[in-house]
Each structure stands twice: as structure tokens, then as C-alpha cells.
Scaffold this motif. Structure first.
Motif, PDB file in Angstrom:
ATOM      1  N   ASN A 230       2.151  -0.113  -2.288  1.00  0.00           N
ATOM      2  CA  ASN A 230       1.822   1.249  -1.856  1.00  0.00           C
ATOM      3  C   ASN A 230       0.879   1.522  -0.865  1.00  0.00           C
ATOM      4  O   ASN A 230      -0.134   2.419  -1.041  1.00  0.00           O
ATOM      5  CB  ASN A 230       1.343   2.274  -3.201  1.00  0.00           C
ATOM      6  CG  ASN A 230      -0.122   1.501  -3.899  1.00  0.00           C
ATOM      7  OD1 ASN A 230      -0.195   0.438  -3.368  1.00  0.00           O
ATOM      8  ND2 ASN A 230      -0.729   2.496  -4.655  1.00  0.00           N
TER       9      ASN A 230
ATOM     10  N   SER B  20       6.394   0.222  -0.414  1.00  0.00           N
ATOM     11  CA  SER B  20       6.861   1.411  -0.972  1.00  0.00           C
ATOM     12  C   SER B  20       6.519   2.613  -0.110  1.00  0.00           C
ATOM     13  O   SER B  20       5.930   2.758   0.491  1.00  0.00           O
ATOM     14  CB  SER B  20       6.183   1.376  -2.424  1.00  0.00           C
ATOM     15  OG  SER B  20       6.252   2.767  -3.017  1.00  0.00           O
ATOM     16  N   THR B  21       7.515   3.683  -0.349  1.00  0.00           N
ATOM     17  CA  THR B  21       7.157   4.853   0.344  1.00  0.00           C
ATOM     18  C   THR B  21       6.349   5.812  -0.353  1.00  0.00           C
ATOM     19  O   THR B  21       5.982   6.782  -0.040  1.00  0.00           O
ATOM     20  CB  THR B  21       8.635   5.699   0.425  1.00  0.00           C
ATOM     21  OG1 THR B  21       8.984   6.059  -0.945  1.00  0.00           O
ATOM     22  CG2 THR B  21       9.764   4.845   0.985  1.00  0.00           C
ATOM     23  N   THR B  22       5.826   5.372  -1.433  1.00  0.00           N
ATOM     24  CA  THR B  22       4.882   6.159  -2.365  1.00  0.00           C
ATOM     25  C   THR B  22       3.807   6.898  -1.662  1.00  0.00           C
ATOM     26  O   THR B  22       3.664   8.172  -1.937  1.00  0.00           O
ATOM     27  CB  THR B  22       4.338   5.551  -3.662  1.00  0.00           C
ATOM     28  OG1 THR B  22       5.407   4.707  -4.262  1.00  0.00           O
ATOM     29  CG2 THR B  22       3.583   6.462  -4.455  1.00  0.00           C
TER      30      THR B  22
ATOM     31  N   LEU C 116       3.471   6.876   1.860  1.00  0.00           N
ATOM     32  CA  LEU C 116       3.500   6.785   3.115  1.00  0.00           C
ATOM     33  C   LEU C 116       3.963   8.390   3.639  1.00  0.00           C
ATOM     34  O   LEU C 116       4.969   8.836   2.783  1.00  0.00           O
ATOM     35  CB  LEU C 116       4.721   5.897   3.430  1.00  0.00           C
ATOM     36  CG  LEU C 116       4.524   4.489   3.580  1.00  0.00           C
ATOM     37  CD1 LEU C 116       5.823   3.652   3.940  1.00  0.00           C
ATOM     38  CD2 LEU C 116       3.354   4.090   4.051  1.00  0.00           C
TER      39      LEU C 116
ATOM     40  N   ASP D  82       5.005   9.302   6.562  1.00  0.00           N
ATOM     41  CA  ASP D  82       6.253   9.214   7.179  1.00  0.00           C
ATOM     42  C   ASP D  82       6.832   7.684   7.214  1.00  0.00           C
ATOM     43  O   ASP D  82       6.375   6.877   8.127  1.00  0.00           O
ATOM     44  CB  ASP D  82       6.085   9.626   8.626  1.00  0.00           C
ATOM     45  CG  ASP D  82       7.231   9.772   9.661  1.00  0.00           C
ATOM     46  OD1 ASP D  82       8.265   9.141   9.274  1.00  0.00           O
ATOM     47  OD2 ASP D  82       7.154  10.338  10.633  1.00  0.00           O
ATOM     48  N   PRO D  83       7.550   7.451   6.294  1.00  0.00           N
ATOM     49  CA  PRO D  83       8.049   6.126   5.970  1.00  0.00           C
ATOM     50  C   PRO D  83       8.662   5.709   7.098  1.00  0.00           C
ATOM     51  O   PRO D  83       8.315   4.257   7.385  1.00  0.00           O
ATOM     52  CB  PRO D  83       9.141   6.079   4.745  1.00  0.00           C
ATOM     53  CG  PRO D  83       8.667   7.238   4.184  1.00  0.00           C
ATOM     54  CD  PRO D  83       8.062   8.376   5.325  1.00  0.00           C
ATOM     55  N   GLU D  84       9.797   6.365   7.867  1.00  0.00           N
ATOM     56  CA  GLU D  84      10.470   5.545   8.920  1.00  0.00           C
ATOM     57  C   GLU D  84       9.259   5.174  10.133  1.00  0.00           C
ATOM     58  O   GLU D  84       9.171   4.103  10.911  1.00  0.00           O
ATOM     59  CB  GLU D  84      11.095   6.750   9.740  1.00  0.00           C
ATOM     60  CG  GLU D  84      12.115   6.060  10.692  1.00  0.00           C
ATOM     61  CD  GLU D  84      13.117   6.950  11.386  1.00  0.00           C
ATOM     62  OE1 GLU D  84      13.719   6.528  12.387  1.00  0.00           O
ATOM     63  OE2 GLU D  84      13.339   8.171  10.704  1.00  0.00           O
TER      64      GLU D  84
ATOM     65  N   THR E 237       6.056   4.512   9.851  1.00  0.00           N
ATOM     66  CA  THR E 237       5.332   2.993   9.404  1.00  0.00           C
ATOM     67  C   THR E 237       6.271   2.130   9.643  1.00  0.00           C
ATOM     68  O   THR E 237       5.748   1.001  10.083  1.00  0.00           O
ATOM     69  CB  THR E 237       4.936   3.416   8.042  1.00  0.00           C
ATOM     70  OG1 THR E 237       4.095   4.674   7.996  1.00  0.00           O
ATOM     71  CG2 THR E 237       4.147   2.158   7.499  1.00  0.00           C
TER      72      THR E 237
ATOM     73  N   ALA F 159      11.637  -0.348   2.912  1.00  0.00           N
ATOM     74  CA  ALA F 159      10.721   0.577   2.249  1.00  0.00           C
ATOM     75  C   ALA F 159      11.618   1.223   0.879  1.00  0.00           C
ATOM     76  O   ALA F 159      12.623   1.736   0.849  1.00  0.00           O
ATOM     77  CB  ALA F 159      10.495   1.891   3.043  1.00  0.00           C
TER      78      ALA F 159
ATOM     79  N   ALA G 207      12.030   3.173  -2.404  1.00  0.00           N
ATOM     80  CA  ALA G 207      11.840   4.672  -3.058  1.00  0.00           C
ATOM     81  C   ALA G 207      12.440   4.995  -4.431  1.00  0.00           C
ATOM     82  O   ALA G 207      12.683   5.986  -4.592  1.00  0.00           O
ATOM     83  CB  ALA G 207      12.738   5.670  -1.971  1.00  0.00           C
TER      84      ALA G 207
ATOM     85  N   HIS H  60      20.243   3.814   4.770  1.00  0.00           N
ATOM     86  CA  HIS H  60      19.908   4.120   3.490  1.00  0.00           C
ATOM     87  C   HIS H  60      20.373   3.188   2.375  1.00  0.00           C
ATOM     88  O   HIS H  60      21.607   2.997   2.741  1.00  0.00           O
ATOM     89  CB  HIS H  60      20.328   5.321   3.130  1.00  0.00           C
ATOM     90  CG  HIS H  60      19.924   5.723   1.800  1.00  0.00           C
ATOM     91  ND1 HIS H  60      20.521   6.340   0.840  1.00  0.00           N
ATOM     92  CD2 HIS H  60      18.743   5.601   1.092  1.00  0.00           C
ATOM     93  CE1 HIS H  60      19.864   6.619  -0.188  1.00  0.00           C
ATOM     94  NE2 HIS H  60      18.780   6.048  -0.302  1.00  0.00           N
TER      95      HIS H  60
END
Length: 318
Positions: free
Chosen positions: A165, A186-188, A190, A192-194, A196, A211, A213, A228
Motif C-alpha cells: 500500500n 496496491s492502488t489502495t 495511490l 493517481d495509480p497510472e 505512479t 497495480a 485493485a 485492465h
């Protein structure tokens, strides 16, 4: 280079106390009666070692472990599963955590960070000797594994890591993020996941970043393209999410080390992660190779519109 180990797992050995609670967050009260409290070996490195071993990969685990009862639980786990373990004495005692698990399988982990100290190190000679006969290293972000990264890199092996996380900012995670060839996160936490994920590629060695989710599946960045990975339906009731991310990493690694296309690796990860959610946290069961391949074959036969893991473009900020 001839090898005797497919996956060398560094770090992440420890013991969790699992407590099933009536809800999360848990409202304050003087006391609760819970169905079960159990202490068992199994933290992130243990879960990955068990996961890749169950998939038929030759596995060796290296970490610092205390000379205590909890260390005995870790040693017994590896002995019973036939997983090679090289342990280094941890003066502060075996790493521990308490995991609160709600009725829907979500968990809240309380990690005791007092077990490790600044002077703790995995001996360089041990790391080098194991790296020389290993094909790949999966490095946990537990202290002091970052100090072993240069030795692993010198050995010419590929490296993976799981940032868990990470918030994309904390500098502690950066050596792991920038030295690994394959990065899970983990996207938890973040924003802005993309962004990062792309920064990990731009600033480090990784060519593939995943990542996860949770129930929304995962996102895969490889060769500059973000896609995805849809979730896979669990094979039974969801009871506990402990170890699901480690199971996903194990499944993905199984495919990645076999040279499978990234999307298939993602399906392997999604299948393994979904299976882990049906296993109570008090147990350490992992999906077998035969079951993983059978489930993936079923998914591959499904119509393209219904097939998890298809190359579905992800939107910005996924």
C-alpha cells in the motif's frame, strides 16, 4: 547459468495473529466476543514462498528470524511445506502482526515495527551464494532487504517486488520500486495509480508494473501500454483477504518466469488471488498448478467479451 532455485524469496517471514471481528471499522467497546483468535506463521514472504512452491517452482526463502517460539512456527511452516529456508538471527525477535478480519473478508493489519533495528543485515555472502544458484529473486519490502538489492543485481538475476500500500511518495519504498524488473503495488493509497506506475518505469528498471485493485481487478503497464485485468470470480465464499495480493504476485510470477504473455500472467494472478480469498487467514493454503491451469483454460474458452484478462485499455488515472 545452471540453477537449483527458481525463486529466491527475500524477507517477509513472520507470524500473524488473526482475529475475526464483527465489523470493520470496529467501534469502541469495553470488549468483544470473537469466534476465533489464532496465531500462525505467514507474512508476505511466507505467502509468496508457499504460493510459488505450490505452483511447482523450486523455492528458497531467506530472512532474519528470532530464536523464539514464533520463529519456530516459521521454521515448522517451511519444513512442513518442503520449502528451503535459510535463516539469519534476528535479535529483536520474529516479526509479528495482528490482523483484524471483518465478515466480508476485509482486513486491517497492525504491524509491530519494533522487531527490526538499524544494524540488522542479511549477510552479503549468504545473499551472494544463494543468488548464484537462483534464477529470480522476489524481494519483500521488509527491513533490511533493500541492502541486498545491489548484490542481487550484480548476480544478473531478475528481481520482483511488491510495494503493497505505497502512497507513491514514501522514500523507503523507492529502492525496491526502482531496482526491480517487475513491480507490484496496491492502488489502495495511490491518488493517481497510472501516474505512479509510469513514474516507476521512468525512474527505475521495471518494464512491467502491476497495480492490484482488489475486487476491481488490476492494472497492467507493460511496453508503455496500460490495460485492465478484470477480476476473477472466487471458487467459493470470500472469507478472508489475507495473502490475496501475495497470491496474485505468485500466480503472475509463475506465468512471467515461463515467458507467458503479460495478459495471461495477469489472469494467473487474478485466479490465484481469488482462490486465496476463499481460504481462512488461519490457514496457509495456495492454489495448485493443476488447478490454476485448469481454471485459466476455462477462462480462455469464454467469449472474448466475458474473458477476464483481455487487453482492455484502461483510462487515465485508473
Amino acid at each position: 547459468m545452471s540453477t537449483e532455485t527458481d525463486v529466491l524469496v527475500l524477507g517477509g517471514a513472520g507470524v500473524d495473529t488473526i482475529v475475526y471481528v464483527p465489523e470493520l471499522p470496529l467501534p469502541f467497546a469495553d470488549g468483544y466476543t470473537v469466534p476465533r483468535i489464532e496465531t500462525r506463521a505467514g507474512q508476505t514472504g511466507d505467502f509468496v514462498a508457499v504460493g510459488v512452491s505450490a505452483l511447482g517452482l523450486r523455492t528458497h526463502h531467506l530472512d532474519m528470524i528470532g530464536d523464539d517460539h514464533h520463529g519456530d512456527l516459521v521454521r515448522t511452516l517451511h519444513r512442513d511445506r518442503g520449502i528451503a529456508l535459510t535463516e539469519v538471527p534476528l535479535p529483536g525477535g520474529t516479526k509479528r502482526a495482528v490482523n483484524l478480519v471483518g465478515p466480508d473478508g476485509r482486513r486491517l493489519s497492525l504491524y509491530d515495527d519494533t522487531r527490526s533495528h538499524e544494524a540488522d543485515r542479511l549477510p552479503e555472502e549468504k545473499v551472494r551464494a544463494l543468488a548464484s544458484v537462483s534464477r529470480h529473486a522476489h524481494v519483500s519490502i521488509t527491513y533490511p532487504c533493500s541492502f541486498a538489492l545491489p548484490v542481487l543485481r550484480e548476480a544478473g538475476m531478475t528481481i520482483s517486488t511488491d510495494l503493497h500500500n505505497w502512497d507513491g511518495v514514501n522514500p523507503y519504498h523507492e529502492p525496491f520500486a526502482h531496482q526491480a524488473d517487475l513491480v507490484f503495488v496496491s492502488t489502495t493509497a495511490l491518488a493517481d495509480p497510472e501516474r505512479t506506475m509510469r513514474q516507476i518505469v521512468e525512474r527505475g528498471r521495471a518494464r512491467t508494473v502491476v497495480a492490484t485493485a482488489g475486487a476491481d481487478g488490476a492494472f497492467l503497464l507493460t511496453d508503455g501500454e496500460l490495460t485492465h485485468i478484470p477480476p476473477v470470480a472466487p471458487p467459493g465464499p470470500v472469507v478472508d483477504s489475507n495473502g490475496a495480493g501475495d497470491a496474485f504476485a505468485s500466480g503472475f510470477l509463475f506465468g512471467w518466469l515461463a515467458g507467458e504473455p503479460p495478459q495471461r500472467c495477469g489472469r494467473y494472478g487474478a485466479i490465484a488471488g481469488a482462490y486465496a480469498c476463499t481460504v481462512p487467514g488461519t490457514r496457509m493454503d495456495a492454489i495448485s498448478r493443476d488447478e490454476l491451469l485448469a481454471r485459466e483454460a476455462e477462462l480462455a474458452k469464454a467469449p472474448a467479451a466475458q474473458r477476464p484478462g483481455g487487453a482492455e485499455p484502461a483510462g487515465a488515472g485508473a
